[in-house]
Design an enzyme around this catalytic site. Structure first.
Site, mmCIF file in Angstrom:
data_model
loop_
_atom_site.group_PDB
_atom_site.id
_atom_site.type_symbol
_atom_site.label_atom_id
_atom_site.label_comp_id
_atom_site.label_asym_id
_atom_site.label_seq_id
_atom_site.Cartn_x
_atom_site.Cartn_y
_atom_site.Cartn_z
ATOM 1 N N THR A 67 -3.550 -8.025 11.272
ATOM 2 C CA THR A 67 -4.442 -7.458 10.277
ATOM 3 C C THR A 67 -5.851 -7.987 10.465
ATOM 4 O O THR A 67 -6.066 -9.163 10.753
ATOM 5 C CB THR A 67 -3.972 -7.725 8.830
ATOM 6 O OG1 THR A 67 -4.907 -7.136 7.929
ATOM 7 C CG2 THR A 67 -3.847 -9.218 8.534
ATOM 8 N N CYS A 107 3.445 15.698 -12.706
ATOM 9 C CA CYS A 107 4.673 15.268 -13.417
ATOM 10 C C CYS A 107 5.287 14.019 -12.794
ATOM 11 O O CYS A 107 6.243 13.465 -13.313
ATOM 12 C CB CYS A 107 5.700 16.415 -13.422
ATOM 13 S SG CYS A 107 6.392 16.733 -11.792
ATOM 14 N N HIS A 147 0.813 -1.226 0.000
ATOM 15 C CA HIS A 147 0.000 0.000 0.000
ATOM 16 C C HIS A 147 0.842 1.270 0.000
ATOM 17 O O HIS A 147 0.355 2.335 0.352
ATOM 18 C CB HIS A 147 -0.942 -0.002 1.216
ATOM 19 C CG HIS A 147 -1.934 -1.127 1.160
ATOM 20 N ND1 HIS A 147 -2.588 -1.588 2.286
ATOM 21 C CD2 HIS A 147 -2.379 -1.897 0.141
ATOM 22 C CE1 HIS A 147 -3.402 -2.590 1.947
ATOM 23 N NE2 HIS A 147 -3.278 -2.801 0.637
ATOM 24 N N CYS A 160 4.062 21.166 -6.469
ATOM 25 C CA CYS A 160 5.351 20.904 -7.120
ATOM 26 C C CYS A 160 5.718 22.140 -7.939
ATOM 27 O O CYS A 160 4.844 22.959 -8.246
ATOM 28 C CB CYS A 160 5.140 19.685 -8.032
ATOM 29 S SG CYS A 160 6.409 19.381 -9.218
#
Ligand code: BV8
Ligand code: ZN
Length: 258
Positions: free
Chosen positions: A197, A139, A128, A157
């Site tokens: 989990t 980009c 993940h 960015c």
């Protein structure tokens, strides 16, 4: 299925598991947020604090990010800060040692907190993604988490694109190479450990089933039974920070004897 094996009846490790640990050539491990809980990292469902009112499954989506980039960005900033302040726990260190105990050891994690790498595991397969890695949505330039000061505003960015955490959001594909690695490891390991989990998130939750179908001995380590507990060969009802060191101790004892 030999059913739940709760510690306290002498050893945490059943005779069957002890035998499998002594002979296993390839051990595969899938970890979830529960492995980091003892480090103080809130599990996905118990975000706690100001995030209590948000459903993480709603926040960890591209939709949420495009609707309210600042909200999603500040949630990840808060989580990155939390992770900066914690240390790996004995469960992480036991898995780091396990890597050198078996001919083949495959560590597959759903966690994005970098703690397995910080504990010293040489090879970590992150299904993940990783919260410390950022990416421009336009980009594709990568940035490291500490290049972005903790801020409430989403960062842009230099190309003008929004910067997002390089994690897999709900509804997004998992990195194909990591998922393929995990499926192959599950299909040819002798022992599969599903640790910490709830086994609710797919396709990661398919892995223990794949391991079982291919003849591995499948063990769950979790204080609570997961959604797949009934599919396991054995469930050890305990905290990973307590059980994993005992399990690796048992393996080391047998393997140093051979
Ligand atoms: C995809 C990164 C498809 C982000 C995460 C209906 C049915 C089945 C599936 C679906 C469905 N509807 C939608 C889906 C697919 C969906 C899914 O599975 N949803 C579930 C919730 C129903 N899956 C996806 O969207 C995946 N992508 O399927 O793409 C596709 C196909 C074609 C084209 C395009 C797309 C993407 C899933 C990845 C989501 N990203 N993380 C972030 O972190 O911000 S998942 C995130 O939640 C975590 O990584 C973790 O894996 C997961 C669960 O979090 P937690 O509950 O906290 O952790 P965990 O489940 O591990 O539970 C904690 C456990 O620890 C508990 O059991 C507790 O008892 C235990 N515990 C506590 N303390 C301890 C402990 N155990 C041991 N020791 C302790 N001390
Ligand atoms: Zn860019």
């Amino acid at each position: 299925m030999t059913g739940p094996f709760t510690p306290g009846s002498g050893s945490m490790i059943s005779p069957t598991l002890e035998d499998v640990l002594a002979r296993a050539r390839h051990v595969a491990v899938l970890t979830g947020a529960g492995v980091s809980a003892e480090s103080g990292v809130p599990t996905f469902r118990s975000a706690g604090g100001l995030w209590e009112k948000y459903d993480p499954q709603q926040l960890a989506t591209y939709e949420a990010f495009s609707q309210d980039p600042d909200l999603v960005w500040s949630w990840y900033s808060w989580r990155r800060e939390t992770i900066r302040g914690v240390e790996p726990n004995p469960g992480h260190y036991a898995l780091a040692e396990a890597a050198s105990l078996f001919e083949r050891f495959s560590l597959i994690t759903q966690n994005v907190d970098n703690l397995h790498r910080r504990a010293g595991n040489p090879e970590v397969h992150e299904l993940h993604g990783n919260i410390e890695r950022l990416r421009c949505i336009d980009c594709g330039t990568f940035f490291h988490g500490d290049e972005a000061p903790p801020s409430k505003q989403a960062q842009r960015c230099k190309c003008g694109g929004l910067i997002r955490p390089d994690v897999v959001w709900f509804g997004e594909m998992l990195p194909a190479n990591e998922l393929q690695f995990a499926q192959q490891a599950a299909a040819n390991c002798d022992l599969f450990l599903s640790v910490g989990t709830a086994a609710m998130v797919y396709p990661a939750a398919m892995l223990p089933l794949t391991a079982r179908q291919h003849g591995a001995y499948v063990v769950e380590i979790n204080p609570e039974p997961s959604a797949l507990a009934h599919e396991m060969d054995e469930c050890i009802a305990g905290a990973s920070g307590a059980v994993l060191p005992v399990l690796i101790d048992t393996a080391r004892r047998h393997r140093s004897m051979t």
